[in-house]
Enzyme design. Structure first.
Site, PDB file in Angstrom:
ATOM      1  N   HIS A 283       0.427  -1.471  -0.079  1.00 46.90           N
ATOM      2  CA  HIS A 283       0.090   0.008  -0.257  1.00 46.90           C
ATOM      3  C   HIS A 283       1.220   1.108   0.225  1.00 46.90           C
ATOM      4  CE1 HIS A 283       0.019   0.647   4.420  1.00 46.90           C
ATOM      5  NE2 HIS A 283       0.496  -0.447   4.272  1.00 46.90           N
ATOM      6  N   ASP A 295       5.930   0.660   6.234  1.00 49.65           N
ATOM      7  CA  ASP A 295       4.440   0.567   6.499  1.00 49.65           C
ATOM      8  C   ASP A 295       4.477   1.875   5.486  1.00 49.65           C
ATOM      9  OD1 ASP A 295       2.519  -0.267   6.929  1.00 49.65           O
ATOM     10  OD2 ASP A 295       2.378   0.477   8.744  1.00 49.65           O
ATOM     11  N   GLU A 329      -4.876   2.171   2.645  1.00 51.93           N
ATOM     12  CA  GLU A 329      -5.047   0.808   3.096  1.00 51.93           C
ATOM     13  C   GLU A 329      -5.024   1.140   4.373  1.00 51.93           C
ATOM     14  OE1 GLU A 329      -3.404  -2.073   5.986  1.00 51.93           O
ATOM     15  OE2 GLU A 329      -2.742  -0.443   6.635  1.00 51.93           O
ATOM     16  N   GLU A 330      -4.566   2.691   5.005  1.00 53.25           N
ATOM     17  CA  GLU A 330      -4.476   2.531   6.717  1.00 53.25           C
ATOM     18  C   GLU A 330      -5.585   3.339   7.307  1.00 53.25           C
ATOM     19  OE1 GLU A 330      -2.235   1.834   7.997  1.00 53.25           O
ATOM     20  OE2 GLU A 330      -0.210   2.148   7.571  1.00 53.25           O
ATOM     21  N   ASP A 357       3.542  -6.504   2.986  1.00 49.79           N
ATOM     22  CA  ASP A 357       2.489  -5.206   4.039  1.00 49.79           C
ATOM     23  C   ASP A 357       3.365  -5.650   5.794  1.00 49.79           C
ATOM     24  OD1 ASP A 357       2.206  -2.810   5.067  1.00 49.79           O
ATOM     25  OD2 ASP A 357      -0.198  -3.811   5.433  1.00 49.79           O
ATOM     26  N   HIS A 427       3.457   2.891  12.612  1.00 51.52           N
ATOM     27  CA  HIS A 427       2.964   3.846  12.811  1.00 51.52           C
ATOM     28  C   HIS A 427       3.442   4.807  13.406  1.00 51.52           C
ATOM     29  CE1 HIS A 427      -1.168   1.545  11.863  1.00 51.52           C
ATOM     30  NE2 HIS A 427      -0.390   1.432  10.409  1.00 51.52           N
TER      31      HIS A 427
HETATM   32 ZN    ZN Z   1       0.444  -0.997   6.479  1.00 48.64          ZN
END
Ligand code: ZN
Length: 461
Positions: A283, A295, A329-330, A357, A427
């Site tokens: 993503h 990520d 995606e998030e 991912d 994140h």
């Molecule tokens: Zn991810």
């Protein structure tokens, strides 16, 4: 040790298979070794990731960074002269953080500033911020058992850590992330006016880890933020010593109208069944204060690299191979859903979809979602992967973006890298390019290219 296993498996292949299967095994073994050699000696994905993370930067859905990432990855695939490179329209949620958040632990006249970050999707606090007494819980049940009287008017502090005893950190994550996703609404149902959640990381650090949350219909809507794990420890300790402790936080986050964005797709046309597809993807979006190196910049550049390696080695695929950069995606999965919808409406038969991912760490295997027969077939290729330290073929699942394709009978495969460090950066603002090992990233791309090659050559039905 590995040499002994390889020798044993080669013997097994020569005794138990007919001559044609044996020569196929040798040809596959040689071709896969070429993939790994090319990835490690002529790899390009590290530099593409450097540009995506350090020059493009953060790319939350709907942001200018996301639009730049779309343009950049399209350009990269065009420069590689893939047969076809195109954008797929997708409307995405557009959430913005606003000015930097403030958080304070307050004991009497003493205020201690602590690192917090609004959770994705959260509303703002009132302009002047929100101050209240704090009630700490570890589970939703504990919260309910307290009853409305004890929770009403307070800030609920969810402080259940990811279980450090779990070897697979994704299992530990799954055991804690309900607090982040649903904690605010659970707290609001009990009369809370705000929600603070311990960051989803196994490490003790000063970096808040954000992530998406959602409001349950029917529950009051209250602001929610992640607090760093060190600050969570401090708040918990302070509450034990001084139960009258208050927490103050101020955040300015806001959900704007949905915004137009894109999935980015590059393909190499199949020579035999061009209307059948095998896709690799990651993503393209990342959280707003993160470069999104692990990520999921890693998964995007590895997917492009997988196609590039097969093209570089002169492989002519039977089926059409695609690299897909999914958007959103998030905080919405709109890209994955739009991709599967488009495949269905255009009658594009997707044989298999691979997703990376879980970070750009050293690859250990693939999780498989498919029928028992499909799993058996893929597991039968184990000996071809084992020389590269890739031993885990089977459990582990596919990936969020490719999930919607599963409903069309597509076999789903998730690249499984070593998971020990992923949640150190997940994140958070420290998910930066300098955390990437060039070789580990390249090995993941080679693993994906090898899996695409075998899926394409032998099919999975
Ligand atoms: Zn991810």
């Amino acid at each position: 040790m590995k040499k002994i296993i390889l020798a044993a498996s080669l013997c097994a292949a020569s005794f138990s298979h007919p001559a044609s299967a044996q020569s196929d095994y040798q040809a596959d073994s040689i071709f896969i070794s070429k993939i790994f050699t090319a990835a490690l000696s002529e790899g390009k994905c590290y530099e593409v990731l450097r540009h995506l993370t350090q020059d493009v930067g953060s790319r939350l859905s709907g942001s200018a960074g996301a639009a730049k990432a779309v343009a950049y990855t399209k350009e990269v695939m065009q420069q590689e002269k893939f047969d076809n490179v195109f954008l797929q329209n997708v409307m995405v949620p557009h959430w913005v953080r606003g000015a930097k958040e403030q958080g304070f632990i307050i004991v009497g006249k003493q205020k201690t500033s602590v690192p917090i970050a609004a959770l994705g999707g959260s509303i703002a606090t009132p302009k002047e911020g929100l101050k209240a007494k704090v009630i700490e819980v570890k589970t939703f049940q504990e919260l309910r058992d307290l009853g409305v009287e004890k929770v009403k008017g307070k800030i609920v502090f969810f402080n259940r850590p990811m279980d450090p005893a779990k070897l697979n950190t994704f299992v530990a994550y799954a055991g804690a992330v309900d607090q982040r996703g649903a904690g605010a609404s659970e707290a609001a149902k009990m009369g809370a006016i705000g929600c603070i959640v311990r960051s989803m990381t196994t490490r003790l650090d000063d970096v808040p880890h954000t992530g998406s949350m959602r409001y349950a219909s029917g529950a009051p809507i209250i602001p929610a933020a992640a607090i760093s794990t060190n600050a969570a420890e401090l708040l918990s300790k302070t509450l034990k010593e001084k139960p009258e402790t208050e927490f103050y936080f101020k955040q300015n986050s806001e959900t704007l109208p949905d915004a137009p964005s894109h999935n980015v797709i590059g393909e190499i046309k199949g020579a035999k069944t061009a209307n059948q597809y095998i896709v690799a993807g990651g993503h393209l979006d990342s959280w707003d204060f993160a470069e999104g190196a692990h990520d999921d910049g890693s998964g995007c550049v590895q997917s492009i690299e997988a196609l590039r390696l097969l093209k570089l080695l002169g492989y002519t695929p039977n089926n059409t191979l695609r690299a897909v950069m999914y958007m959103n995606e998030e905080n919405g999965l709109k890209g994955g859903i739009a991709y599967a919808d488009s495949a269905k409406s255009k009658n594009e038969k997707h044989l298999a979809a691979i997703e990376s991912d879980r970070g750009g760490f050293i690859p250990l295997g693939f999780g498989i979602v498919g029928t028992p027969a499909q799993k058996v077939k893929i597991v039968s290729w184990s000996n071809l992967f084992s020389p590269y330290g890739i031993h885990e073929l089977g459990p582990g699942g596919g990936g969020a973006d490719i999930g919607p394709l599963g409903q069309q009978g597509t076999v789903l495969l998730g690249l499984i890298p070593d998971s020990q460090r992923y949640f150190d950066y997940h994140h958070a603002s420290n998910d930066t390019f300098d955390k990437i090992s060039k070789r580990e990233l390249e090995l993941g791309a080679a693993a994906m290219a090898s899996m695409m090659y075998l899926l394409d050559k032998y099919g999975v039905e």
